[in-house]
Scaffold this motif. Structure first.
Motif, short mmCIF file in Angstrom:
data_model
loop_
_atom_site.label_atom_id
_atom_site.label_comp_id
_atom_site.label_asym_id
_atom_site.label_seq_id
_atom_site.Cartn_x
_atom_site.Cartn_y
_atom_site.Cartn_z
N ILE A 362 -18.06 28.13 -6.92
CA ILE A 362 -17.54 28.14 -5.56
C ILE A 362 -16.02 28.06 -5.62
N ILE A 363 -15.36 29.04 -5.05
CA ILE A 363 -13.90 29.07 -5.00
C ILE A 363 -13.47 28.83 -3.56
N VAL A 364 -12.59 27.86 -3.36
CA VAL A 364 -12.19 27.47 -2.01
C VAL A 364 -10.68 27.63 -1.86
N ARG A 365 -10.28 28.33 -0.81
CA ARG A 365 -8.86 28.44 -0.44
C ARG A 365 -8.74 28.03 1.02
N LEU A 366 -8.13 26.89 1.27
CA LEU A 366 -7.95 26.38 2.62
C LEU A 366 -6.46 26.19 2.87
#
Length: 404
Positions: A362-366
């Protein structure tokens, strides 16, 4: 929203568009009864049984494991019962369904329109749709109607005519006459076709259709003009103006994941790739999908959680993505403008803890509103996720995940 043939024909009748009459049924026994009723009413010895699915090419399609075509003619009640029995509960594969096919839950037993008379019969093609480039509706028509219209368009495009209709003026009488003239009809058939085209256009506008196709458009031996088949798509954005039409929706014909997403007001479209996407905003979603392709992956879906996303909708989107066995990685790319990044982060955490045993990266960019709070939430949660600041960094992580 796609409609079945029998549903579309009922709508056309409200606008005085002549159609091939029929009775929709869901058992072989009811199909035999429908044949008897049609024979009493119209006196025709033959009847047609048509599989009711949201796909074209039924006449050439076949039921898996059988030689049964999706459209077949019967000459008595026993014939009709047998054909319906072969279709109902079977999976029909056509050029438009793909190899998986579609389950046939209902058939239409329709009157025979090839009855004898003084003049030859003829099949035409006619459709109405929006030409987005010109901002006008366009009526496409041809003298070469029937099952091979795609080949006609490909091999002899000069046989496809087009008539554009200005939105402020609507279809003009001279345009309807021009269509009838180009199709080569004369006498009573000419008058009937002009009336048919006019009423059909009124139906297209009246129900807020985005596509309306009549193939074949049939001229009977006594010069009547009849819609033998009808494919109709209603503009989803206009359904609120037609609450009666919303009841015609057949969710069994739709992708289950897209139906589930609709319950949470998620804009979801299933694709064939290996990277699940969760993004807010259609523009950012398209850019994210481009970055995934450039990194060597393929988008598995389009998912826009919108500007009012909360932890519950994010969790729902997360679950929907994970149902796809092709997904090798998930990219969550949120720019916090209206939506708060910490809400998205909480949704991811809730989904992760609730589902458990998530094996895909899971790759998260917030980025944006409450991005720092979101980062802190994820770090304290102990989730096995990879964080990125730039979209290019996120895409690089996706590339490593799918190519590992």
């Amino acid at each position: 929203m796609n409609l079945h043939e029998y549903q579309a024909k009922e709508l056309l009748k409200k606008y005085n568009v002549p159609v091939q009459e029929g009775i929709p049924v869901d058992t072989p026994e009811l199909a035999a009864e429908a044949y008897k009723n049609l024979k009493v009413q119209y006196g025709n010895e033959f009847a047609v049984v048509k599989a009711q699915i949201h796909a074209g090419g039924r006449g050439k399609g076949k039921i898996i494991g059988k030689e049964q075509r999706g459209v077949a003619v019967g000459k008595n009640a026993e014939d009709i019962k047998t054909i319906a029995g072969n279709l109902l509960g079977g999976t029909l594969v056509t050029i438009q369904t793909g190899p998986a096919g579609k389950l046939v839950n209902k058939v239409l037993v329709a009157q025979d329109v090839y009855y004898p008379g003084p003049n030859p019969v003829k099949e035409y093609y006619l459709s109405i749709l929006l030409d987005r480039a010109k901002g006008q509706n366009v009526i496409m028509y041809s003298t070469e109607g029937g099952m091979d219209i795609e080949e006609v368009a490909h091999n002899t495009p000069d046989k496809i005519f087009k008539e554009w209709v200005h939105p402020s003026g609507g279809l003009q009488p001279f345009q309807a006459r021009k269509i009838a003239f180009n199709l080569g009809v004369t006498g009573n058939a000419f008058k009937n076709l002009v009336k048919f085209v006019t009423n059909l256009y009124n139906a297209y506008v009246g129900v807020d259709a985005s596509m309306l196709e009549i193939n074949p458009l049939f001229k009977t031996s006594d010069d009547k003009i009849v819609a033998v088949d009808c494919k109709m798509n209603i503009d989803d954005n206009a359904i609120m103006r037609h609450p009666d039409l919303e009841a015609l929706r057949d969710i069994t014909e739709e992708d289950p994941t897209e139906v589930e997403a609709g319950k949470y007001n998620l804009n979801f479209v299933k694709l064939d790739g290996n990277v699940g996407c969760m993004v807010n905003g259609a523009g950012l979603a398209m850019a994210t999908m481009d970055m995934i392709k450039l990194s060597g992956g393929e988008p598995a879906n389009f998912l826009d959680v919108g500007g009012t996303a909360n932890a519950q909708t994010v969790e729902a989107g997360f679950r929907i993505i994970l149902r796809d066995p092709k997904v090798k990685a998930i990219l969550i790319n949120i720019f916090g403008g209206i939506v708060r990044c910490d809400r998205v982060a909480q949704g991811v955490i809730d989904a992760y803890q609730s589902i458990g045993n998530i094996t895909v990266p899971i790759i998260v960019r917030l980025q944006g509103t409450n991005a720092a709070e979101a980062k802190e939430l994820i770090e304290k949660s102990g989730l096995k996720v990879q964080s990125a600041i730039l979209l290019s960094e996120a895409a690089e992580l996706v590339g490593k995940a799918v190519n590992a």
